[in-house]
Design a protein around this motif. Structure first.
Motif, PDB file in Angstrom:
ATOM      1  N   HIS A 163      20.180  -0.658  25.734  1.00  0.00           N
ATOM      2  CA  HIS A 163      20.043   0.239  24.580  1.00  0.00           C
ATOM      3  C   HIS A 163      18.902  -0.221  23.674  1.00  0.00           C
ATOM      4  CE1 HIS A 163      23.424   2.613  25.730  1.00  0.00           C
ATOM      5  NE2 HIS A 163      24.310   1.647  25.544  1.00  0.00           N
ATOM      6  N   GLU A 164      18.687  -1.525  23.585  1.00  0.00           N
ATOM      7  CA  GLU A 164      17.560  -2.056  22.810  1.00  0.00           C
ATOM      8  C   GLU A 164      16.229  -1.604  23.429  1.00  0.00           C
ATOM      9  OE1 GLU A 164      15.345  -6.324  21.997  1.00  0.00           O
ATOM     10  OE2 GLU A 164      17.502  -6.324  22.420  1.00  0.00           O
ATOM     11  N   VAL A 165      16.154  -1.642  24.743  1.00  0.00           N
ATOM     12  CA  VAL A 165      14.941  -1.184  25.435  1.00  0.00           C
ATOM     13  C   VAL A 165      14.696   0.298  25.136  1.00  0.00           C
ATOM     14  CG1 VAL A 165      13.908  -0.742  27.708  1.00  0.00           C
ATOM     15  CG2 VAL A 165      15.096  -2.899  27.270  1.00  0.00           C
ATOM     16  N   VAL A 166      15.757   1.089  25.175  1.00  0.00           N
ATOM     17  CA  VAL A 166      15.633   2.522  24.896  1.00  0.00           C
ATOM     18  C   VAL A 166      15.149   2.750  23.464  1.00  0.00           C
ATOM     19  CG1 VAL A 166      16.918   4.691  24.669  1.00  0.00           C
ATOM     20  CG2 VAL A 166      17.338   3.181  26.628  1.00  0.00           C
ATOM     21  N   GLN A 167      15.636   1.946  22.530  1.00  0.00           N
ATOM     22  CA  GLN A 167      15.198   2.083  21.138  1.00  0.00           C
ATOM     23  C   GLN A 167      13.716   1.748  20.989  1.00  0.00           C
ATOM     24  OE1 GLN A 167      16.823   3.331  18.412  1.00  0.00           O
ATOM     25  NE2 GLN A 167      18.381   3.889  19.932  1.00  0.00           N
ATOM     26  N   ARG A 168      13.256   0.721  21.701  1.00  0.00           N
ATOM     27  CA  ARG A 168      11.833   0.380  21.661  1.00  0.00           C
ATOM     28  C   ARG A 168      10.993   1.511  22.261  1.00  0.00           C
ATOM     29  NH1 ARG A 168      10.745  -5.309  20.975  1.00  0.00           N
ATOM     30  NH2 ARG A 168      12.672  -6.535  20.912  1.00  0.00           N
ATOM     31  N   GLN A 169      11.515   2.117  23.315  1.00  0.00           N
ATOM     32  CA  GLN A 169      10.825   3.243  23.938  1.00  0.00           C
ATOM     33  C   GLN A 169      10.736   4.415  22.955  1.00  0.00           C
ATOM     34  OE1 GLN A 169      12.862   4.935  27.334  1.00  0.00           O
ATOM     35  NE2 GLN A 169      10.947   5.546  28.309  1.00  0.00           N
ATOM     36  N   ARG A 170      11.813   4.665  22.248  1.00  0.00           N
ATOM     37  CA  ARG A 170      11.823   5.743  21.263  1.00  0.00           C
ATOM     38  C   ARG A 170      10.811   5.470  20.150  1.00  0.00           C
ATOM     39  NH1 ARG A 170      17.074   7.785  17.684  1.00  0.00           N
ATOM     40  NH2 ARG A 170      15.927   9.279  16.386  1.00  0.00           N
ATOM     41  N   LEU A 171      10.760   4.216  19.678  1.00  0.00           N
ATOM     42  CA  LEU A 171       9.788   3.851  18.651  1.00  0.00           C
ATOM     43  C   LEU A 171       8.365   4.096  19.136  1.00  0.00           C
ATOM     44  CD1 LEU A 171       8.808   2.514  16.039  1.00  0.00           C
ATOM     45  CD2 LEU A 171       9.113   0.286  17.143  1.00  0.00           C
ATOM     46  N   LEU A 172       8.091   3.712  20.376  1.00  0.00           N
ATOM     47  CA  LEU A 172       6.757   3.926  20.937  1.00  0.00           C
ATOM     48  C   LEU A 172       6.405   5.404  20.936  1.00  0.00           C
ATOM     49  CD1 LEU A 172       4.252   2.822  22.544  1.00  0.00           C
ATOM     50  CD2 LEU A 172       5.556   3.412  24.597  1.00  0.00           C
ATOM     51  N   TYR A 173       7.336   6.253  21.369  1.00  0.00           N
ATOM     52  CA  TYR A 173       7.060   7.692  21.433  1.00  0.00           C
ATOM     53  C   TYR A 173       6.833   8.275  20.039  1.00  0.00           C
ATOM     54  CZ  TYR A 173       8.515   7.591  26.337  1.00  0.00           C
ATOM     55  OH  TYR A 173       8.615   7.334  27.680  1.00  0.00           O
ATOM     56  N   GLU A 174       7.576   7.764  19.066  1.00  0.00           N
ATOM     57  CA  GLU A 174       7.366   8.228  17.688  1.00  0.00           C
ATOM     58  C   GLU A 174       5.957   7.885  17.224  1.00  0.00           C
ATOM     59  OE1 GLU A 174      10.488   6.411  15.505  1.00  0.00           O
ATOM     60  OE2 GLU A 174      12.003   7.910  16.055  1.00  0.00           O
ATOM     61  N   LEU A 175       5.486   6.695  17.589  1.00  0.00           N
ATOM     62  CA  LEU A 175       4.137   6.279  17.215  1.00  0.00           C
ATOM     63  C   LEU A 175       3.085   7.116  17.932  1.00  0.00           C
ATOM     64  CD1 LEU A 175       4.676   2.411  17.283  1.00  0.00           C
ATOM     65  CD2 LEU A 175       4.252   3.812  15.250  1.00  0.00           C
ATOM     66  N   LEU A 176       3.329   7.394  19.218  1.00  0.00           N
ATOM     67  CA  LEU A 176       2.374   8.190  19.994  1.00  0.00           C
ATOM     68  C   LEU A 176       2.283   9.619  19.483  1.00  0.00           C
ATOM     69  CD1 LEU A 176       3.217   7.018  23.643  1.00  0.00           C
ATOM     70  CD2 LEU A 176       1.102   6.575  22.389  1.00  0.00           C
ATOM     71  N   LEU A 177       3.390  10.138  18.986  1.00  0.00           N
ATOM     72  CA  LEU A 177       3.420  11.527  18.519  1.00  0.00           C
ATOM     73  C   LEU A 177       3.101  11.665  17.035  1.00  0.00           C
ATOM     74  CD1 LEU A 177       6.599  12.683  20.472  1.00  0.00           C
ATOM     75  CD2 LEU A 177       4.205  13.170  21.026  1.00  0.00           C
ATOM     76  N   SER A 178       2.884  10.532  16.382  1.00  0.00           N
ATOM     77  CA  SER A 178       2.566  10.576  14.962  1.00  0.00           C
ATOM     78  C   SER A 178       1.190  11.197  14.745  1.00  0.00           C
ATOM     79  CB  SER A 178       2.585   9.163  14.371  1.00  0.00           C
ATOM     80  OG  SER A 178       2.067   9.161  13.059  1.00  0.00           O
ATOM     81  N   SER A 179       1.100  12.067  13.765  1.00  0.00           N
ATOM     82  CA  SER A 179      -0.184  12.706  13.448  1.00  0.00           C
ATOM     83  C   SER A 179      -1.051  11.820  12.571  1.00  0.00           C
ATOM     84  CB  SER A 179       0.057  14.050  12.746  1.00  0.00           C
ATOM     85  OG  SER A 179       0.808  13.866  11.556  1.00  0.00           O
ATOM     86  N   ALA A 180      -0.462  10.750  12.012  1.00  0.00           N
ATOM     87  CA  ALA A 180      -1.211   9.876  11.117  1.00  0.00           C
ATOM     88  C   ALA A 180      -2.283   9.093  11.862  1.00  0.00           C
ATOM     89  CB  ALA A 180      -0.254   8.912  10.408  1.00  0.00           C
ATOM     90  N   GLU A 181      -1.933   8.547  13.022  1.00  0.00           N
ATOM     91  CA  GLU A 181      -2.880   7.770  13.817  1.00  0.00           C
ATOM     92  C   GLU A 181      -2.812   8.232  15.279  1.00  0.00           C
ATOM     93  OE1 GLU A 181      -3.245   3.421  12.767  1.00  0.00           O
ATOM     94  OE2 GLU A 181      -1.254   3.840  11.941  1.00  0.00           O
ATOM     95  N   PRO A 182      -3.386   9.397  15.578  1.00  0.00           N
ATOM     96  CA  PRO A 182      -3.276   9.920  16.940  1.00  0.00           C
ATOM     97  C   PRO A 182      -3.977   9.021  17.958  1.00  0.00           C
ATOM     98  CG  PRO A 182      -4.879  11.179  15.670  1.00  0.00           C
ATOM     99  CD  PRO A 182      -4.189  10.266  14.703  1.00  0.00           C
ATOM    100  N   ALA A 183      -3.321   8.807  19.092  1.00  0.00           N
ATOM    101  CA  ALA A 183      -3.904   8.010  20.167  1.00  0.00           C
ATOM    102  C   ALA A 183      -4.689   8.927  21.105  1.00  0.00           C
ATOM    103  CB  ALA A 183      -2.805   7.288  20.939  1.00  0.00           C
ATOM    104  N   ALA A 184      -5.646   8.347  21.807  1.00  0.00           N
ATOM    105  CA  ALA A 184      -6.414   9.120  22.773  1.00  0.00           C
ATOM    106  C   ALA A 184      -5.500   9.569  23.917  1.00  0.00           C
ATOM    107  CB  ALA A 184      -7.556   8.271  23.326  1.00  0.00           C
ATOM    108  N   ALA A 185      -5.898  10.622  24.611  1.00  0.00           N
ATOM    109  CA  ALA A 185      -5.064  11.186  25.673  1.00  0.00           C
ATOM    110  C   ALA A 185      -4.780  10.164  26.770  1.00  0.00           C
ATOM    111  CB  ALA A 185      -5.743  12.422  26.264  1.00  0.00           C
ATOM    112  N   GLY A 186      -5.811   9.437  27.207  1.00  0.00           N
ATOM    113  CA  GLY A 186      -5.622   8.453  28.263  1.00  0.00           C
ATOM    114  C   GLY A 186      -4.711   7.322  27.837  1.00  0.00           C
TER     115      GLY A 186
END
Length: 231
Positions: A163-186
């Motif tokens: 469950h801890e791993v899943v939470q870290r995965q969720r945090l990563l996705y939130e960061l990737l989908l954040s409009s504040a600091e968008p990541a490149a597509a690749g």
């Protein structure tokens, strides 16, 4: 089980646990290379990644060889008798999980090679990825220990770690989908793939531990039933 059956069972479990530990080592090596915090003094990110990939490839090669040896010499050995049904079920199940882990490590290696010329992850993405890459190999090592100990209750801790791993995965996705600091597509695609691979490896660790407990409980129940029947 007779004394000889217990010895054979112990050897099989030991061999399977070794396979899981090899998968843990291979995963740990490539994970360290992919999300190393910073290059060593005088080194480069590409050099550090290559070192991790090389070590992971060596561990993966050994794992593949051991899988083939165990499949030919243990799981498909024509000398297995009806009394070895427990060993067959344990061996086939855990062997299948390890084969899946080997495939996932190979996918991670491909991702690592493709990122050799890429810039290092920004810290906001590297931290959750590095956390997953640290926790998941440890989960596999713990699953190997549980397989040998045949502890029917210790797998609960591993499930909590999942469950801890899943939470870290969720945090990563939130960061990737954040409009504040968008990541490149690749970069977004690579980070998502990496997190998916880690999550799947963690799932295999939980499955190994869960079924190890089930197999242990079943074997003990069979021993008790046999003892009652002999009386």
């Amino acid at each position: 089980m007779t004394g000889n059956e217990r010895d054979a069972h112990g050897r099989l479990i030991g061999e399977l646990a070794d396979l899981v530990r090899l998968a843990s080592t291979a995963l740990s090596e490539v994970a360290d290379g992919l999300t190393v915090p910073q290059p060593p003094a005088g080194g480069t990110h590409a050099g550090t990644l290559e070192e991790g990939v090389t070590a992971a490839e060596k561990a993966l090669s050994e794992l593949r060889e051991r899988i083939e040896e165990d499949a030919a010499g243990v799981l498909r050995n024509s000398s297995l008798q009806v009394s070895d049904r427990h060993a067959i079920v344990v061996g086939v199940h855990v062997g299948t999980e390890v084969e899946c882990l080997a495939d996932l490590v190979e996918l991670l290696l491909r991702l690592a090679w493709s990122r050799q010329s890429a810039a290092r992850w920004p810290d906001r993405l590297r931290v959750p990825l590095h956390g997953m890459g640290t926790v998941v190999p440890a989960m596999l090592a713990e699953a190997a220990d549980l397989l040998e100990s045949e502890d029917t209750e210790a797998g609960a801790d591993l499930l909590a770690t999942f469950h801890e791993v899943v939470q870290r995965q969720r945090l990563l996705y939130e960061l990737l989908l954040s409009s504040a600091e968008p990541a490149a597509a690749g970069e977004t695609a690579d980070a998502t793939l990496l997190a998916c691979y880690y999550q799947r490896c963690a799932g295999h660790a939980v499955s190994i531990a869960r079924h190890a407990a089930l197999f242990a409980a079943t074997a003990r129940g069979s021993d008790r039933a046999r003892g009652v029947g002999e009386k």
